[in-house]
Scaffold this motif. Structure first.
Motif, PDB file in Angstrom:
ATOM      1  N   UNK A  85      11.257   5.317   2.161  1.00 56.02           N
ATOM      2  CA  UNK A  85      12.502   4.645   2.539  1.00 56.02           C
ATOM      3  C   UNK A  85      13.112   5.251   3.802  1.00 56.02           C
ATOM      4  N   UNK A  86      12.673   6.454   4.187  1.00 54.80           N
ATOM      5  CA  UNK A  86      13.256   7.138   5.340  1.00 54.80           C
ATOM      6  C   UNK A  86      13.123   6.354   6.630  1.00 54.80           C
ATOM      7  N   UNK A  87      11.978   5.667   6.810  1.00 50.61           N
ATOM      8  CA  UNK A  87      11.783   4.904   8.045  1.00 50.61           C
ATOM      9  C   UNK A  87      12.755   3.730   8.128  1.00 50.61           C
ATOM     10  N   UNK A  94      14.557  14.868   0.343  1.00 50.73           N
ATOM     11  CA  UNK A  94      13.941  15.991   1.054  1.00 50.73           C
ATOM     12  C   UNK A  94      13.563  17.112   0.091  1.00 50.73           C
ATOM     13  N   UNK A  95      14.382  17.328  -0.936  1.00 42.84           N
ATOM     14  CA  UNK A  95      14.047  18.353  -1.935  1.00 42.84           C
ATOM     15  C   UNK A  95      12.796  17.970  -2.725  1.00 42.84           C
ATOM     16  N   UNK A  96      12.631  16.679  -2.975  1.00 42.62           N
ATOM     17  CA  UNK A  96      11.492  16.218  -3.766  1.00 42.62           C
ATOM     18  C   UNK A  96      10.186  16.219  -2.966  1.00 42.62           C
ATOM     19  N   UNK A  97      10.247  15.773  -1.712  1.00 39.57           N
ATOM     20  CA  UNK A  97       9.034  15.620  -0.909  1.00 39.57           C
ATOM     21  C   UNK A  97       8.471  16.975  -0.484  1.00 39.57           C
ATOM     22  N   UNK A  98       7.144  17.040  -0.431  1.00 31.79           N
ATOM     23  CA  UNK A  98       6.478  18.131   0.279  1.00 31.79           C
ATOM     24  C   UNK A  98       6.527  17.808   1.770  1.00 31.79           C
ATOM     25  N   UNK A 157       0.831  -1.199   0.000  1.00 30.52           N
ATOM     26  CA  UNK A 157       0.000   0.000   0.000  1.00 30.52           C
ATOM     27  C   UNK A 157       0.868   1.253   0.000  1.00 30.52           C
ATOM     28  N   UNK A 158       0.221   2.408   0.021  1.00 32.81           N
ATOM     29  CA  UNK A 158       0.940   3.673  -0.102  1.00 32.81           C
ATOM     30  C   UNK A 158       1.941   3.877   1.039  1.00 32.81           C
ATOM     31  N   UNK A 183       4.432  15.020   3.173  1.00 27.67           N
ATOM     32  CA  UNK A 183       4.612  13.651   2.671  1.00 27.67           C
ATOM     33  C   UNK A 183       4.940  12.717   3.826  1.00 27.67           C
ATOM     34  N   UNK A 184       4.464  11.486   3.727  1.00 27.22           N
ATOM     35  CA  UNK A 184       4.639  10.509   4.805  1.00 27.22           C
ATOM     36  C   UNK A 184       6.109  10.209   5.091  1.00 27.22           C
ATOM     37  N   UNK A 185       6.978  10.402   4.090  1.00 27.31           N
ATOM     38  CA  UNK A 185       8.395  10.059   4.245  1.00 27.31           C
ATOM     39  C   UNK A 185       9.254  11.261   4.632  1.00 27.31           C
TER      40      UNK A 185
END
Length: 603
Positions: free
Chosen positions: A176-178, A253-257, A170-171, A260-262
């Motif tokens: 990958x951060x976790x 980090x640059x890509x995520x808002x 699932x989403x 975002x969950x990550x």
């Protein structure tokens, strides 16, 4: 089909497969099972899965449909679908295309290579050492044990996450951060490695210099196929690895808002990494310099090249003007001395033919790509391959001469090997080196005829496989140049992954696992292979998209070329294509004058 896919593009390692392969519908995703040579957008690293699902569906249809084949229905009483329908349905699936997926995949691919590098040192190298050697290097192997144990678990968890991300997770699994945060407990191991690695490098170099048995063992191990890089470079891999983690986290980090969950996990890991990478960036120039000095010492007939305050600035080929015409010479610019020499055909080492103290060094520009170097009693006129190379050499020679006058006004240069020689190459040719090495009249095309005994010695002393790809030997054969700054850039630009390769005059594409490190591409059938099939040093190569005349009608193709040597490579996606171009361009020679001029200024 199952909710978990085992071995997406080889994502699942063998040991991991055995650990979680408990589902009834396990796919056999043997690498290379796809005989087609295709990496289209829909097959971005996942075409093995497509083929596996098609085969699985066919097998399931065959098993359940035989009994009811006479009535045209499958085992569920529903009309049977033909294999073309199954294939079309599977290929309709949308595979991950977001940048975060490809960054996570880069983490996985490079982690596989890093784990193998750790194993080369911790397992293969340790096995050939005596108990006394291992005891003397105990601080190294204790740290390598801890790192290897950690990265076995880390790689397993990354592989598991990518299986879910590429499959039907699932989403919440599209992050990958976790996974990285879970393994940040290893940072203290790295901090200790950063603090002790230079002492370990010095200890190993002392063992090499003072123990003939260890030196022979060391050389023999570097000749083994498993040791594809010099040991000194492998010892710097843990430092390089943390810098790569930081790069990937920055881009995530640059890509995520922020919502975002990550994002929160990636930000937290990034800030933890910064604490460890700051001392790495401070120490890596000295560490890389020491490794390069040790490597050069083993290839150059010059006593005590490794000195506490000596720094390598640049090495490269220039054509020296002489009464006998233009002669290829290898120049080595250090912070205190400029050496030049040529490669001996007997033992593949480099004989030093002359030197100039940097303190007394002066340069003078001339026409075309020619310039002169003055110092002491020496006057040398040389030609560079390009105007950009000449500009680079002139800038760094002038800067080195200025630096030594301001930083160390009272130091005296100690000449050990050349103390009985003038700075004249002609004089050196007559008397040979002071250490008793016989002089060889070696020009760009080699020396005079060799005796049968010399030919035999030449065969017995061919350059070691792990040394033939080193910057020194590649610069000599390609007429290229490379500086310590280039080594530091290369340390941060390493990449691994699957590419399709095609030669200039061939039509077929071959799928290969490719590792890029230390200015060189290494080719394997799969990431599980112990030894590379071949390697391609890239110093001197240019990289870019294919031209119209190349007639390559495929997406995501880049071209590597040097003179008449041309190779084409296909990546799996636009993101991967751009990433390969980025790392290759960072360490291949460019003819762009402005880029090289700014590089010289920054150094």
């Amino acid at each position: 089909v199952s909710d978990v896919y085992h071995g997406i593009n080889g994502n699942m390692s063998l040991d991991r497969r055995g650990e979680i392969a408990t589902l009834p519908n396990r796919y056999d995703l043997t690498l290379g099972s796809d005989k087609s040579s295709s990496l289209s957008r829909s097959e971005a690293g996942t075409y093995d899965v497509i083929q596996a699902e098609i085969q699985h569906a066919k097998r399931q249809e065959l098993a359940t449909g035989v009994a009811s084949a006479h009535n045209g229905h499958n085992g569920n009483g529903l009309p049977r679908t033909n294999s073309l329908d199954i294939e079309a349905e599977v290929k309709k699936r949308k595979w991950p295309t977001e940048p975060s997926y490809f960054l996570a995949k880069e983490l996985l691919m490079t982690e596989r290579t890093y784990k193998k590098d750790l194993d080369v040192l911790n397992s293969s190298f340790r096995q050939v050492l005596s108990l006394e050697d291992v005891e003397q290097l105990q601080p190294l192997f204790e740290l390598l044990d801890s790192l290897a144990q950690h990265h076995n678990l880390f790689l397993r968890d990354i592989e598991h996450r990518m299986v879910l991300w590429e499959g039907r997770g699932n989403h919440d699994t599209h992050r990958i951060g976790d996974v990285m945060m879970k393994h940040m407990g290893a940072l203290p191991i790295y901090d200790e490695y950063v603090q002790t690695h230079l002492d370990i490098l010095h200890c190993m170099n002392d063992m090499y210099d003072n123990d003939n048995r260890f030196q022979q063992l060391y050389k023999e191990f570097e000749q083994q196929k498993v040791c594809y890089l010099p040991i000194g470079e492998l010892l710097l891999k843990p430092l390089n690895r943390l810098l790569h983690y930081q790069l990937l986290l920055e881009r995530l980090c640059d890509y995520y808002a922020e919502e975002h969950i990550d994002y929160a996990d990636c930000q937290a890991v990034y800030h933890l990494l910064i604490r460890s990478t700051k001392p790495i960036r401070n120490q890596l120039p000295d560490s890389a310099n020491f490794v390069e000095l040790c490597e050069l010492q083993r290839d150059i007939n010059f006593d005590q090249l490794v000195q506490p305050h000596r720094r390598l600035i640049r090495q490269g080929c220039l054509l020296k003007h002489s009464k006998r015409g233009l002669q290829q010479r290898m120049f080595f610019l250090f912070s205190d001395i400029l050496l030049y020499g040529s490669k001996s055909p007997l033992d593949q080492s480099f004989r030093i033919l002359g030197h100039v103290p940097v303190r007394s060094l002066l340069t003078e520009n001339a026409e075309h790509n020619t310039f002169s170097i003055f110092g002491g009693q020496c006057a040398i006129t040389v030609s560079a391959g390009t105007t950009a190379e000449k500009t680079l050499w002139l800038a760094e020679l002038s800067k080195a001469a200025a630096d030594i006058k301001t930083k160390a006004p009272n130091t005296q240069l100690q000449f050990t090997t050349l103390k009985n020689c003038s700075s004249s190459e002609e004089g050196l040719d007559m008397i040979g080196l002071s250490n008793g090495t016989n002089s060889l009249n070696s020009s760009a095309g080699g020396g005079g005829p060799l005796t049968p005994q010399q030919l035999l010695m030449q065969q017995q002393n061919k350059t070691q496989p792990s040394r033939s790809n080193t910057a020194l030997h590649v610069c000599w054969h390609r007429g290229a140049t490379v500086g310590l700054g280039d080594h530091l850039i290369a340390a941060e630009h390493q990449l691994s992954g699957y590419l399709l390769r095609k030669f200039k005059n061939s039509s077929g594409w071959q799928k290969l696992w490719v590792v890029f490190t230390s200015f060189c591409l290494y080719f394997y059938k799969s990431y599980q292979d112990e030894f590379a099939l071949a390697s391609l040093p890239l110093l001197g190569y240019t990289v870019g998209p294919p031209g119209h005349q190349d007639a390559v009608q495929k997406e995501f193709v880049f071209k590597l070329s040097f003179k008449n040597h041309v190779y084409f490579f296909r990546a799996e996606s636009a993101h991967t294509y751009n990433r390969w171009l980025e790392v290759l361009r960072s360490t291949t020679q460019t003819q762009d004058f402005k880029n090289i001029h700014s590089h010289a200024s920054s150094n």
